[in-house]
Design an enzyme around this catalytic site. Sequence first.
Site, PDB file in Angstrom:
ATOM      1  N   CYS A 111       0.848  -1.182   0.000  1.00 38.09           N
ATOM      2  CA  CYS A 111       0.000   0.000   0.000  1.00 38.09           C
ATOM      3  C   CYS A 111       0.885   1.234   0.000  1.00 38.09           C
ATOM      4  O   CYS A 111       1.660   1.444   0.937  1.00 38.09           O
ATOM      5  CB  CYS A 111      -0.919  -0.009   1.216  1.00 38.09           C
ATOM      6  SG  CYS A 111      -2.070   1.369   1.273  1.00 38.09           S
ATOM      7  N   GLU A 118      -3.821   0.967  -6.038  1.00 39.08           N
ATOM      8  CA  GLU A 118      -2.803   0.049  -6.543  1.00 39.08           C
ATOM      9  C   GLU A 118      -2.673   0.276  -8.037  1.00 39.08           C
ATOM     10  O   GLU A 118      -3.646   0.648  -8.711  1.00 39.08           O
ATOM     11  CB  GLU A 118      -3.188  -1.407  -6.233  1.00 39.08           C
ATOM     12  CG  GLU A 118      -2.096  -2.402  -6.508  1.00 39.08           C
ATOM     13  CD  GLU A 118      -0.813  -2.051  -5.772  1.00 39.08           C
ATOM     14  OE1 GLU A 118       0.034  -1.358  -6.387  1.00 39.08           O
ATOM     15  OE2 GLU A 118      -0.657  -2.445  -4.617  1.00 39.08           O
TER      16      GLU A 118
END
Length: 265
Positions: A2, A106
Amino acid sequence: MCGRFALKQSSAEVSALFGYRGDAPGADFPPRYNIAPTQPIATVRLSHGERRFALVRWGLVPGWVKDPAAFSLLINARAETAADKPSFRAAIRHRRCLVPASGYYEWHRPETGDKTPYFIRPRDGGIVALAGLWEEWCDPDGGEIETGALLTVPANAALAPIHHRMPVVVAPEDFDTWLDVGGTPLKEALTLLRPAAGDLFEAVPVSGRVNSAREDDPALTVPVAATAPGAPAKTDTQAPADGTSRATRRAAGSARPDADQLDLF
């Protein structure tokens, strides 16, 4: 893995879910749509039997570091090895926290063509608790700074086509187990570090504006038509069908023993 995330809900909604008092410094925070490394992030920890809110800088600096400017920016810690790594082993035993999030970003990197950003969000539109670690660093003059990192695990089958890592999500019924560093044996806490259920998240392609940390507005999380070669045309739950992206590494200064923990986009 992340490297950007969002927290769109109000501070009152976050406080209600995580059960901390809302009068802590920084607890009345605005919605954020593109939270990036080195910026403040909201965390929840257990202190004297109560859940407490705290803002920390995203990018963990262990207490033993002499010069933070020459230390790698540790935004993620691999759950599989964090308990053994010098940079994280004290924090995972003594300074665990939760990081509220509305979802995270992402980037899918196909073998050819441009990368495509995705916003990976809970299907029910709620808030998730990401497993985090925090540390306190003191400079020689007595100044203090609190910093944090997110724990990651291998991605579940639904998200692996986008990226091979994902942040750890802690279920509400496990909040106390994760936060109680004095009462929960480390071995038990580590059992919580596993991929989220395959149906928890949906991945939607979003604007490339999210690539810039200067951009921070609600439109960043709105689905757009996927345009990257091989990416799906759907804008709801389907992930790209081709390939797995490669994580890039970004470090400030020379390499450190825990440099393999670092993943940035």
